[in-house]
Design an enzyme around this catalytic site. Structure first.
Site, PDB file in Angstrom:
ATOM      1  CG  ASP A 317      13.040   0.820   4.647  1.00 23.28           C
ATOM      2  OD1 ASP A 317      12.550  -0.440   4.497  1.00 23.28           O
ATOM      3  OD2 ASP A 317      12.169   1.513   4.695  1.00 23.28           O
ATOM      4  NE  ARG A 321      10.673  -0.616   1.146  1.00 17.95           N
ATOM      5  CZ  ARG A 321       9.712  -1.587   1.350  1.00 17.95           C
ATOM      6  NH1 ARG A 321       9.651  -2.263   0.421  1.00 17.95           N
ATOM      7  NH2 ARG A 321      10.694  -1.908   2.865  1.00 17.95           N
ATOM      8  CG  ASN A 322      13.694   2.010   0.516  1.00 18.28           C
ATOM      9  OD1 ASN A 322      13.219   2.763   0.217  1.00 18.28           O
ATOM     10  ND2 ASN A 322      13.820   1.492   1.279  1.00 18.28           N
ATOM     11  CG  ASP A 335      14.191   5.615   2.368  1.00 23.90           C
ATOM     12  OD1 ASP A 335      14.144   6.040   2.949  1.00 23.90           O
ATOM     13  OD2 ASP A 335      12.531   5.059   1.692  1.00 23.90           O
TER      14      ASP A 335
END
Length: 461
Positions: A317, A321-322, A335
């Site tokens: 992932d 955003r991570n 994350d």
């Protein structure tokens, strides 16, 4: 290897650069300038003996944070030496209050052809100079002035201009480091009682739960991710996160503990104050984050992913955003809700929680994840970085992705993105995973695009 100034033997003593106040019986308080013998260098806390007796004539021993110490007699002891540091981290530090024109630092480089970099504040901008070393062991910035050590190089350019209109003045203000990990003594269990943690304000929400700022035992700030029990089984959750706690890298978020006895589960990590990379990209102006800074962020991510690869771990992932922005723009890959340890070269998943626009075609179609599927995701992340946080494939719906990609179509280059950077994205998006570069390759490619004063590297326009 750290450069030495003037020593006839390898020093074995360490000097503290800051004061430290112990908060637990096993820790040792000290003042800046105290000298130690290191008895054990396990992890981020070292067990030391202070080379100065207390008033009762007893030797003082205990755990101290390793990053408060420097080996005596080496450049690490110098106020201007900052160790291994990224370009954006150096820029962030030098632009802080307390520094002015001519403020400088020397940072270690892990590039093959460069040992050190001299970063200097020039009014409201930064200049970076490669420090090279010739066959005779002499340090130099150019082919006219040579020095036996870094100390004399610095002394010289404090007296004469390093370039027209710029002379070194004073070392960059050095901030006290952050103490890492919850405790110097290994906790009895990776599983911790929920009562040890207090939830404070909510920081955000991700695919797998909410994230809160919190406290451990009422004193140490941490980040607490709350995950609903239906996301994963307890056995699998504990097994996977226990392995992730063994991962230690500057560009990975440090995991401290889990609470998985009852619903919901907690994942407890270090607290990173500046938020995620996506918001940082969208909020930053061009004069705050230039192309060099964008490339440095991308390079930091490849460093963290290269380490994950070496530990047989795939992220699954990877996206802006991570990635979290720490102090001085240190990037932390975070994350790990989808991360998996792989014993073979691949991992097969039937999960329906898929970040479609960041996921490689073979993972979308067959649920097949490898390090090379993470490389595909990195290509999307690189597009996010160079576009300052644009949404990937804005005109496509999730169910249209696979047909689009298998048809040979790819996202266009972001505005103002150089051909060379876009070519790296296209390499990451090769349909055949074996044709994609490794993270080691990607790190080298991105480093070769960096521009230094007086170097032969072409500036990106």
């Amino acid at each position: 290897m750290v450069g030495y100034i003037k020593m006839s033997h390898l020093p074995k003593r360490f000097v503290s650069l800051w004061d430290f106040t112990a908060e637990a019986p096993e820790e040792l308080s000290f003042k800046a300038g105290d000298v130690f013998e290191v008895l054990d260098r396990s992890e981020d806390w070292w067990y030391v003996q202070k080379l100065k007796w207390d008033r009762k004539g007893k030797a003082e021993m205990g755990y101290v944070p390793y990053n408060f110490l420097a080996e005596e007699g080496t450049v690490e002891e110098q106020a201007w030496f900052f160790g291994e540091m990224s370009r954006t981290e150096a820029a962030s530090l030098l632009m802080e209050d307390g520094n002015n024109n001519g403020s400088f630092l020397i940072r270690a480089s892990d590039k093959h052809e460069i040992l050190y970099v001299l970063s200097v504040r020039h009014q409201d901008s930064l200049r970076h100079f490669k420090i090279m070393r010739n066959a005779a062991g002499q340090f130099h910035l150019n082919n006219t002035s040579f020095f036996p050590d870094l100390y004399q190089l610095v002394e010289s350019y404090c007296k004469k201009p390093i370039c027209p209109g710029l002379t070194l003045t004073k070392p960059c203000v050095k901030n006290e480091p952050v103490v890492s990990d919850l405790s110097p003594v290994p906790l009895d269990e990776w599983e911790r009682p929920r009562e040890e943690f207090t939830l404070l304000r909510r920081l955000g929400k991700g695919n797998f739960g909410q994230v809160h700022e919190g406290l451990w035992k009422g004193k140490q700030k941490v980040a607490i991710k709350i995950i609903n029990r239906d996301v994963t089984s307890q056995d699998l959750f504990v097994k996977e996160t226990a392995f992730l706690k063994t991962l230690h890298h500057k560009n990975l978020l440090s995991l401290y503990a889990v609470c998985s006895v009852s619903d919901p589960y907690y994942i407890v990590t270090e607290l990173v104050p500046r938020g995620d990379l996506l918001n940082y990209l969208q909020d930053s102006e061009e004069d705050e984050l230039d192309v060099e800074g964008q490339l440095d962020i991308a390079t930091q991510v490849t460093e963290g992913m290269r380490y994950l690869e070496s530990q047989n771990c795939i992220h699954r992932d990877l996206a802006a955003r991570n990635v979290l922005m720490g102090r001085n723009n240190i990037c932390k890959i975070a994350d790990f809700g989808m991360a998996r340890v792989i014993l073979d070269s691949y991992y097969v998943s039937a999960s329906m929680k898929i970040p479609f626009k960041w996921t490689a075609p073979e993972a979308l179609e067959y649920g097949l994840y490898t390090v090379k599927s993470d490389v595909w995701s990195f290509g999307i992340l690189l597009h996010e970085i160079m576009s300052r946080g644009m949404q990937p494939y804005p005109a496509l719906l999730n169910y249209e992705m696979l047909e689009f990609l298998k048809g040979g179509q790819r996202m266009k280059a972001p505005p103002k993105c150089s051909t060379r950077v876009y070519d790296i994205m296209l390499m990451c998006w090769a349909l055949n995973p074996n044709q994609r570069p490794s993270f080691d390759d990607l790190k080298t490619m991105l480093e070769n695009l960096s521009n230094y004063e007086g170097s032969e590297v072409t500036t990106i326009h």
